[in-house]
Design a protein around this motif. Structure first.
Motif, PDB file in Angstrom:
ATOM      1  N   HIS A 164       0.857  -1.185   0.000  1.00 22.07           N
ATOM      2  CA  HIS A 164       0.000   0.000   0.000  1.00 22.07           C
ATOM      3  C   HIS A 164       0.892   1.233   0.000  1.00 22.07           C
ATOM      4  CE1 HIS A 164       0.881  -0.714   4.249  1.00 22.07           C
ATOM      5  NE2 HIS A 164       0.570   0.548   4.494  1.00 22.07           N
ATOM      6  N   GLY A 165       0.262   2.392  -0.123  1.00 19.45           N
ATOM      7  CA  GLY A 165       1.014   3.620  -0.371  1.00 19.45           C
ATOM      8  C   GLY A 165       2.096   3.914   0.644  1.00 19.45           C
ATOM      9  N   ALA A 166       1.823   3.666   1.929  1.00 18.14           N
ATOM     10  CA  ALA A 166       2.796   4.002   2.967  1.00 18.14           C
ATOM     11  C   ALA A 166       4.056   3.153   2.886  1.00 18.14           C
ATOM     12  CB  ALA A 166       2.146   3.842   4.350  1.00 18.14           C
ATOM     13  N   TYR A 167       3.969   1.985   2.266  1.00 16.19           N
ATOM     14  CA  TYR A 167       5.124   1.097   2.162  1.00 16.19           C
ATOM     15  C   TYR A 167       5.792   1.161   0.789  1.00 16.19           C
ATOM     16  CZ  TYR A 167       4.449  -1.460   6.569  1.00 16.19           C
ATOM     17  OH  TYR A 167       4.369  -1.816   7.891  1.00 16.19           O
ATOM     18  N   PRO A 210      17.694 -18.097 -11.741  1.00 15.93           N
ATOM     19  CA  PRO A 210      17.512 -17.436 -13.034  1.00 15.93           C
ATOM     20  C   PRO A 210      16.074 -17.236 -13.478  1.00 15.93           C
ATOM     21  CG  PRO A 210      18.045 -19.739 -13.385  1.00 15.93           C
ATOM     22  CD  PRO A 210      18.109 -19.510 -11.897  1.00 15.93           C
ATOM     23  N   ASP A 211      15.116 -17.924 -12.866  1.00 15.83           N
ATOM     24  CA  ASP A 211      13.759 -17.964 -13.422  1.00 15.83           C
ATOM     25  C   ASP A 211      12.745 -17.494 -12.382  1.00 15.83           C
ATOM     26  OD1 ASP A 211      11.599 -18.387 -15.033  1.00 15.83           O
ATOM     27  OD2 ASP A 211      11.748 -20.567 -15.081  1.00 15.83           O
ATOM     28  N   TRP A 212      12.525 -16.187 -12.317  1.00 10.67           N
ATOM     29  CA  TRP A 212      11.566 -15.643 -11.368  1.00 10.67           C
ATOM     30  C   TRP A 212      10.783 -14.498 -12.012  1.00 10.67           C
ATOM     31  CZ3 TRP A 212      12.215 -10.469 -10.537  1.00 10.67           C
ATOM     32  CH2 TRP A 212      13.495  -9.938 -10.736  1.00 10.67           C
ATOM     33  N   HIS A 213       9.632 -14.213 -11.428  1.00 10.63           N
ATOM     34  CA  HIS A 213       8.774 -13.114 -11.870  1.00 10.63           C
ATOM     35  C   HIS A 213       8.183 -12.470 -10.623  1.00 10.63           C
ATOM     36  CE1 HIS A 213       6.465 -11.196 -15.177  1.00 10.63           C
ATOM     37  NE2 HIS A 213       5.606 -10.960 -14.202  1.00 10.63           N
ATOM     38  N   TRP A 214       8.068 -11.156 -10.631  1.00 12.41           N
ATOM     39  CA  TRP A 214       7.586 -10.420  -9.455  1.00 12.41           C
ATOM     40  C   TRP A 214       6.160  -9.938  -9.707  1.00 12.41           C
ATOM     41  CZ3 TRP A 214       9.825  -5.127  -7.444  1.00 12.41           C
ATOM     42  CH2 TRP A 214       9.460  -4.947  -6.094  1.00 12.41           C
ATOM     43  N   LEU A 215       5.207 -10.438  -8.904  1.00 14.80           N
ATOM     44  CA  LEU A 215       3.811 -10.046  -8.989  1.00 14.80           C
ATOM     45  C   LEU A 215       3.506  -9.073  -7.856  1.00 14.80           C
ATOM     46  CD1 LEU A 215       2.168 -13.547  -9.629  1.00 14.80           C
ATOM     47  CD2 LEU A 215       3.049 -11.917 -11.311  1.00 14.80           C
ATOM     48  N   ILE A 216       3.453  -7.791  -8.185  1.00 13.78           N
ATOM     49  CA  ILE A 216       3.158  -6.751  -7.202  1.00 13.78           C
ATOM     50  C   ILE A 216       1.658  -6.461  -7.257  1.00 13.78           C
ATOM     51  CG2 ILE A 216       3.704  -4.429  -6.393  1.00 13.78           C
ATOM     52  CD1 ILE A 216       6.226  -4.585  -8.185  1.00 13.78           C
ATOM     53  N   GLN A 217       1.023  -6.444  -6.099  1.00 19.24           N
ATOM     54  CA  GLN A 217      -0.401  -6.121  -6.023  1.00 19.24           C
ATOM     55  C   GLN A 217      -0.567  -4.915  -5.110  1.00 19.24           C
ATOM     56  OE1 GLN A 217      -2.655  -7.988  -7.816  1.00 19.24           O
ATOM     57  NE2 GLN A 217      -4.290  -6.527  -7.312  1.00 19.24           N
ATOM     58  N   ALA A 218      -1.045  -3.803  -5.683  1.00 21.91           N
ATOM     59  CA  ALA A 218      -1.215  -2.569  -4.919  1.00 21.91           C
ATOM     60  C   ALA A 218      -2.545  -2.594  -4.181  1.00 21.91           C
ATOM     61  CB  ALA A 218      -1.146  -1.356  -5.839  1.00 21.91           C
ATOM     62  N   ASP A 219      -2.484  -2.423  -2.888  1.00 21.11           N
ATOM     63  CA  ASP A 219      -3.695  -2.336  -2.068  1.00 21.11           C
ATOM     64  C   ASP A 219      -4.150  -0.879  -2.086  1.00 21.11           C
ATOM     65  OD1 ASP A 219      -5.743  -3.056  -0.420  1.00 21.11           O
ATOM     66  OD2 ASP A 219      -4.537  -3.134   1.402  1.00 21.11           O
ATOM     67  N   GLY A 220      -4.827  -0.522  -3.160  1.00 19.94           N
ATOM     68  CA  GLY A 220      -5.214   0.861  -3.425  1.00 19.94           C
ATOM     69  C   GLY A 220      -5.138   1.100  -4.923  1.00 19.94           C
ATOM     70  N   THR A 221      -4.544   2.212  -5.307  1.00 11.44           N
ATOM     71  CA  THR A 221      -4.448   2.557  -6.718  1.00 11.44           C
ATOM     72  C   THR A 221      -2.996   2.502  -7.190  1.00 11.44           C
ATOM     73  OG1 THR A 221      -4.117   4.932  -6.355  1.00 11.44           O
ATOM     74  CG2 THR A 221      -6.404   4.123  -6.388  1.00 11.44           C
ATOM     75  N   ALA A 222      -2.819   2.502  -8.503  1.00  7.02           N
ATOM     76  CA  ALA A 222      -1.466   2.504  -9.066  1.00  7.02           C
ATOM     77  C   ALA A 222      -0.705   3.752  -8.656  1.00  7.02           C
ATOM     78  CB  ALA A 222      -1.538   2.393 -10.583  1.00  7.02           C
TER      79      ALA A 222
END
Length: 255
Positions: free
Chosen positions: A10-13, A30-42
């Motif tokens: 979320h925004g504070a973090y 070598p094989d990773w992907h980062w899934l970021i989920q915003a608790d709020g808006t982009a």
């Protein structure tokens, strides 16, 4: 084996995301992907990601809730986006050690019966100092139900046997356990105990997580919430029912 790293933020973090990103860029796996989920808006989180260059990397994807839903819901939404056989949790304010993904994925590959893998963590203080958070288990298999038995929940003493923020999960087990639980400030603990009641795990002797300690953490905030004991009872009752049932076994081959 492919790993997807799930981060709820979320925004504070959002200000901590560049450090999390740098720890991912340093991974030897070598094989990773980062899934970021915003608790709020982009708009709440996009600036720091753009500033550090994460948004230009094809391994990074950002999705948004549009509303504030809390960490458990937000992680589960990110889990719904995931398809890799291995899921690594990374809280927005934490960092992974450079060999974390490789070491944990290697352990799960070597132990196909294990539903999760975990290594020791270190507390990351504002000064930059690191304080060890050792595991309560020696390296090797963690028997089914052992985390539940080792969880100390006395009013005068509370201690988790492993650090739940740094666990790598088999996606199958994570889904069967129901993802992160709707428990106040114990979302990952509820999941951890349910998963341990369903499946064995594996402990490694390599430090995997840097757990940042800072004043913005929810654990440092005064709360009027009074249901802590009832939550612990709920988690333990659910774990007991799961332990009484059949053990989890992987249903699909891992690639």
């Amino acid at each position: 084996m492919r790993v997807e790293v799930v981060t709820a933020v979320h925004g504070a973090y959002a200000r901590f995301l560049p450090d999390a990103w740098r720890s991912l860029r340093a991974q030897t796996h070598p094989d990773w992907h980062w899934l970021i989920q915003a608790d709020g808006t982009a708009a709440d989180v996009l600036g720091p990601l753009q500033d550090c260059g994460a948004t230009t990397d094809s391994r990074v994807t950002l999705a948004v809730n549009g509303t504030r839903e809390g960490p458990a819901v937000t992680r589960n939404i990110a889990l719904g986006r995931a398809s890799a056989p291995l899921i690594q949790n990374l809280d927005a304010d934490d960092e992974l050690e450079p060999t974390a993904l490789r070491s944990l994925a290697t352990a799960l590959t070597a132990h196909p019966e294990a539903g999760f893998a975990v290594g020791p963590a270190r507390d990351l203080l504002a000064s930059g100092d690191l304080i060890e958070f050792p595991l309560s288990f020696p390296p090797g298999p963690i028997p089914r139900g052992a985390l539940v038995d080792s969880w100390i929940t006395e009013p005068h003493e509370y201690r988790l046997p492993i650090h739940p923020a740094g666990v790598m999960w088999r996606r199958e087990l994570l889904l069967m356990a129901g993802g992160w639980t709707a428990i106040h400030n114990m979302e990952d603990t509820g999941l951890l105990m349910s998963a341990s009641a369903m499946a064995p795990g594996i402990a490694i002797d390599t430090v995997t997580l840097r757990y940042r300690k800072h004043l913005a953490q929810r654990s440092t905030k005064t709360s009027s919430f009074e249901g802590g004991g009832e939550q612990i009872t709920l988690i333990r009752n659910r774990a007991a029912l799961l332990l009484a049932g059949p053990s989890w076994h992987p249903r699909y081959p891992q690639r």
